[in-house]
Design an enzyme around this catalytic site. Structure first.
Site, PDB file in Angstrom:
ATOM      1  N   LYS A  52      10.679  -5.525  10.522  1.00 54.53           N
ATOM      2  CA  LYS A  52      11.010  -4.110  10.763  1.00 54.53           C
ATOM      3  C   LYS A  52      11.316  -3.413   9.441  1.00 54.53           C
ATOM      4  O   LYS A  52      10.845  -2.309   9.188  1.00 54.53           O
ATOM      5  CB  LYS A  52      12.227  -4.010  11.699  1.00 54.53           C
ATOM      6  CG  LYS A  52      11.880  -4.297  13.148  1.00 54.53           C
ATOM      7  CD  LYS A  52      13.111  -4.445  14.034  1.00 54.53           C
ATOM      8  CE  LYS A  52      12.684  -4.852  15.445  1.00 54.53           C
ATOM      9  NZ  LYS A  52      13.784  -5.202  16.329  1.00 54.53           N
ATOM     10  N   GLN A  96      19.992  -5.498  16.659  1.00 50.51           N
ATOM     11  CA  GLN A  96      19.010  -6.516  17.054  1.00 50.51           C
ATOM     12  C   GLN A  96      19.567  -7.391  18.181  1.00 50.51           C
ATOM     13  O   GLN A  96      20.658  -7.946  18.072  1.00 50.51           O
ATOM     14  CB  GLN A  96      18.645  -7.386  15.830  1.00 50.51           C
ATOM     15  CG  GLN A  96      17.603  -8.448  16.108  1.00 50.51           C
ATOM     16  CD  GLN A  96      16.242  -7.854  16.496  1.00 50.51           C
ATOM     17  OE1 GLN A  96      15.773  -6.898  15.908  1.00 50.51           O
ATOM     18  NE2 GLN A  96      15.619  -8.427  17.523  1.00 50.51           N
ATOM     19  N   ASP A 119      15.914   2.441  19.998  1.00 54.90           N
ATOM     20  CA  ASP A 119      15.388   1.494  20.996  1.00 54.90           C
ATOM     21  C   ASP A 119      15.222   2.154  22.366  1.00 54.90           C
ATOM     22  O   ASP A 119      14.584   1.590  23.254  1.00 54.90           O
ATOM     23  CB  ASP A 119      16.356   0.298  21.148  1.00 54.90           C
ATOM     24  CG  ASP A 119      15.867  -0.918  20.388  1.00 54.90           C
ATOM     25  OD1 ASP A 119      14.648  -1.005  20.118  1.00 54.90           O
ATOM     26  OD2 ASP A 119      16.702  -1.792  20.071  1.00 54.90           O
TER      27      ASP A 119
END
Ligand code: NAP
Length: 281
Positions: A52, A96, A119
């Site tokens: 990422k 995460q 997200d």
């Protein structure tokens, strides 16, 4: 049959995003910033976060990773998120997953400012998506949606079957297809006749986690089939769709690997840029 090349689609999207970031830099004299919180030392999470960060920097974003040991207290993480919420230089926050057991995932998700929730997991974004309003959308279904739109720009009236109803994949996928005026059936482990449901579909999105569940005789000719599954088996990584069988009948199909997977990180970058743009309005 069209083999949907997710690597190429993701590279094209990253190229577009790179141009957009350069334009934003000229306009605002700053670039979007993605801040990732990584807890513990689980190898897959380390790899995802490294990828990422690398992709974010490649398109010109600022990227920071805040690392905590597995033993970090929940309140330390929540305080850090609150600090990042207040920090105007941070456009997007990602924690995460998965988290260590002693940290409440939902509490973490709900502490992130919805306007920085790249997200798309915050209940506010989930609600906005299901109400048809502007929102961050979870990266994997957003990637699936963009792949489907490349094959079929006008989805109005199409019959879509989503296999799996997770918050991560199936539910947001359903909302995205509904927004496009598809008639959507969402199926799950209690669905009585999954084969019969799939045979009705012009579009199938499989997000289940069962290797090669969707067979060739479940798919009518001309269907677009998107395989979200990533399953480790003796013969390597396979999807939720029986590729050999379904490729003989589908109009278009994503391979595993190389289909949906590469789009996920590209969509995270897109979400970060979109959060930045909304914050400048
Ligand atoms: P999940 O949370 O485990 O949800 C699985 C869903 O499948 C559930 O809704 C479950 O139904 C349903 N299901 C289970 N057995 C079924 C059956 N026999 N028939 C029909 N539906 C059934 O999974 P997920 O997080 O959405 O992930 C799904 C797959 O996508 C996994 O292989 C995962 O590794 C992969 N994945 C890929 C990406 C990517 O970037 N490509 C990202 C995330 C996940 P119930 O609700 O009734 O239990």
């Amino acid at each position: 049959m069209i083999l949907i090349d997710g690597k190429k689609a993701a590279a094209d999207l990253r190229e577009d995003l790179k141009k957009e970031v350069a334009e934003l830099k000229t306009k605002y004299n700053k670039v979007p910033n993605l801040t990732v919180i990584l807890i513990g030392d689980m190898a897959p999470s380390q790899i995802y976060v490294r990828n990422k960060e690398k992709s974010a920097i490649e398109v010109g974003l600022k990227s920071e990773v805040i690392r905590y040991p597995n033993s970090v207290q929940e309140k330390v993480v929540l305080e850090k998120i609150k600090e990042l919420n207040q920090d105007d230089s941070v456009s997007g926050i990602l924690v995460q997953l998965p988290l260590p057991k002693h940290i409440d995932k939902q509490k973490v998700i709900e502490t992130i400012d919805p306007s920085k929730d790249v997200d798309g997991f915050h209940p506010m974004n989930v609600g906005n998506l299901s109400s048809g309003y502007e929102s961050s959308v979870p990266c994997t279904p957003l990637g699936c949606y963009l792949l489907i739109k490349k094959i079929e720009p006008n989805l109005s009236g199409k019959k879509a079957v989503v296999v799996g109803r997770s918050n991560l994949n199936g539910k947001p996928m359903t909302q995205l297809l509904l927004k496009e005026n598809c008639t959507v059936t969402i199926t799950h482990s209690r669905t009585k006749d999954l084969k019969a449901e799939c045979l009705e579909a012009d579009i199938i999105v499989a997000a289940v986690g069962i290797p090669e569940l969707v067979k060739g005789d479940w798919v009518k000719e001309g269907t677009i089939v998107i395989d979200v599954g990533i399953n480790k088996t003796d013969k390597g990584i396979v999807g939720d769709v029986d590729f050999d069988q379904v490729s003989k009948v589908a109009k278009a199909l994503t391979p595993v690997p190389g289909g949906v997977g590469p789009m996920t990180i590209a969509c995270l970058l897109k979400n970060t840029i979109d959060c930045f743009k909304r914050s400048q309005k």
